[in-house]
Write a protein that holds these residues in place. Structure first.
Motif, short mmCIF file in Angstrom:
data_model
loop_
_atom_site.label_atom_id
_atom_site.label_comp_id
_atom_site.label_asym_id
_atom_site.label_seq_id
_atom_site.Cartn_x
_atom_site.Cartn_y
_atom_site.Cartn_z
N ASN A 1 53.52 123.85 2.92
CA ASN A 1 54.03 122.49 2.74
C ASN A 1 53.39 121.52 3.72
O ASN A 1 53.00 120.40 3.36
N ALA A 2 53.25 121.95 4.97
CA ALA A 2 52.67 121.08 6.00
C ALA A 2 51.21 120.78 5.70
O ALA A 2 50.75 119.64 5.87
N VAL A 3 50.46 121.79 5.26
CA VAL A 3 49.05 121.57 4.92
C VAL A 3 48.92 120.62 3.73
O VAL A 3 48.07 119.72 3.72
N ALA A 4 49.78 120.81 2.72
CA ALA A 4 49.74 119.94 1.54
C ALA A 4 50.06 118.50 1.91
O ALA A 4 49.41 117.55 1.44
N GLN A 5 51.06 118.31 2.76
CA GLN A 5 51.42 116.96 3.18
C GLN A 5 50.29 116.31 3.98
O GLN A 5 50.00 115.13 3.81
N TYR A 6 49.64 117.10 4.83
CA TYR A 6 48.51 116.58 5.60
C TYR A 6 47.38 116.15 4.68
O TYR A 6 46.75 115.10 4.88
N ALA A 7 47.11 116.97 3.66
CA ALA A 7 46.04 116.64 2.71
C ALA A 7 46.36 115.35 1.96
O ALA A 7 45.47 114.52 1.72
N LEU A 8 47.62 115.17 1.59
CA LEU A 8 48.02 113.96 0.89
C LEU A 8 47.90 112.73 1.78
O LEU A 8 47.37 111.69 1.39
N GLN A 9 48.39 112.86 3.00
CA GLN A 9 48.40 111.73 3.92
C GLN A 9 47.00 111.28 4.31
O GLN A 9 46.76 110.10 4.57
N ASN A 10 46.06 112.23 4.33
CA ASN A 10 44.70 111.92 4.76
C ASN A 10 43.70 111.89 3.61
O ASN A 10 42.49 111.85 3.83
N ASN A 11 44.24 111.90 2.39
CA ASN A 11 43.41 111.77 1.18
C ASN A 11 42.27 112.79 1.17
O ASN A 11 41.11 112.46 0.91
N LEU A 12 42.62 114.05 1.45
CA LEU A 12 41.61 115.10 1.53
C LEU A 12 41.38 115.82 0.21
O LEU A 12 40.53 116.70 0.14
N HIS A 13 42.12 115.48 -0.81
CA HIS A 13 41.96 116.16 -2.09
C HIS A 13 41.01 115.38 -2.98
O HIS A 13 40.78 114.18 -2.81
#
Length: 267
Positions: A231-243
């Motif tokens: 969950n933490a990794v997914a949230q980080y990816a969303l917040q930093n537009n890494l996807h």
């Protein structure tokens, strides 16, 4: 298959897979009692990582030790991932239950060092052999007369607890390994405070897939690390537009993945 095989035999234990126990005390002469040897079938995960300089980061700055320690901490509660069927727990007990201590070197607990079930390989490997041997000087007959040892590119953490099974999900276990690697990098870079498990100790594995609060299913169901980490990794990816633009990432990805894993068991 040209020989007519339609299925692959993938089971945690090959029952009666060999015959002839090692005679005691010689350790190397087959006993004439022709007793069966049950053979454990394992799946291993080897983890290394490249840094920005394209070098293996595992032997640098204690990252390998931190990664090994993360696996020591998380492997009990996540046993369901790499031992996904009941017979996998028979595999852990083969040496003790069938008197096969001399014949088998398969793991039966969670242990560290360079010979444990979660092993860190640096200068030497599982059998105390030097790693990374390279021949550098030969004589006129082509015989090797000088070698060097470059073990750092081969350094890794080997997780040896996985059981061969048709239910083993390689993708889920890769996520498990990467989650531990992510934690190790964050610990090593100071994002988290280090909190080490004593690596000299052995840690009991669950005794069964189901049955009580100490079963593999219950430990994973009630555990929080796997779910929270993803969950933490997914949230980080969303917040930093890494996807990527065509990818869909949900912030509760870990919760959804855990639910799908548990759903397979019809509970």
């Amino acid at each position: 298959c040209k020989h007519g095989a339609k299925e692959v035999f993938i089971k945690p234990v090959l029952w009666n897979g060999a015959y002839g126990r090692i005679a005691s005390p010689s350790q190397n002469i087959p006993d004439d009692n022709n007793l069966p040897v049950h053979v454990p079938n394992s799946i291993q995960i080897n983890v290394s990582a490249l840094n920005a300089q394209n070098e293996n980061a595992i032997p640098m700055d204690g990252l390998g030790e931190v990664l090994q320690n993360r696996f020591l901490r998380t492997s009990r509660d996540c046993c369901l991932l790499y031992s996904p069927e009941s017979e996998a727990f028979e595999r852990f007990g083969l040496k003790k239950n069938y008197g096969l201590e001399k014949e088998l070197s398969s793991p039966h607990d969670i242990s560290g060092g360079h010979q444990g079930s979660i092993a860190l390989y640096k200068e030497v490997g599982k059998h105390n052999q030097k790693l990374g041997e390279k021949s550098i000087v030969y004589d006129e007959n082509g015989e090797e007369i000088m070698v060097s040892y470059d073990w750092k590119p081969l350094s890794r953490v080997e997780h040896r607890l996985g059981s061969a099974s048709l239910h083993y999900n390689a993708a889920v276990n890769t996520v498990f390994a990467l989650a531990n690697l992510s934690d190790a990098i964050m610990f090593n870079s100071g994002v988290f405070d280090r909190n080490f498990v004593d690596e000299s100790g052995d840690f009991e594995l669950p005794k069964s897939l189901f049955g009580g609060d100490e079963s593999a299913y219950a430990l994973f169901e009630h555990g929080v690390w796997f779910e929270n980490k993803i969950n933490a990794v997914a949230q980080y990816a969303l917040q930093n537009n890494l996807h990527q633009s065509d990818e869909i990432i949900v912030k509760n990805l870990g919760t959804l993945l855990k639910k799908e894993i548990l759903k397979q068991y019809g509970k």
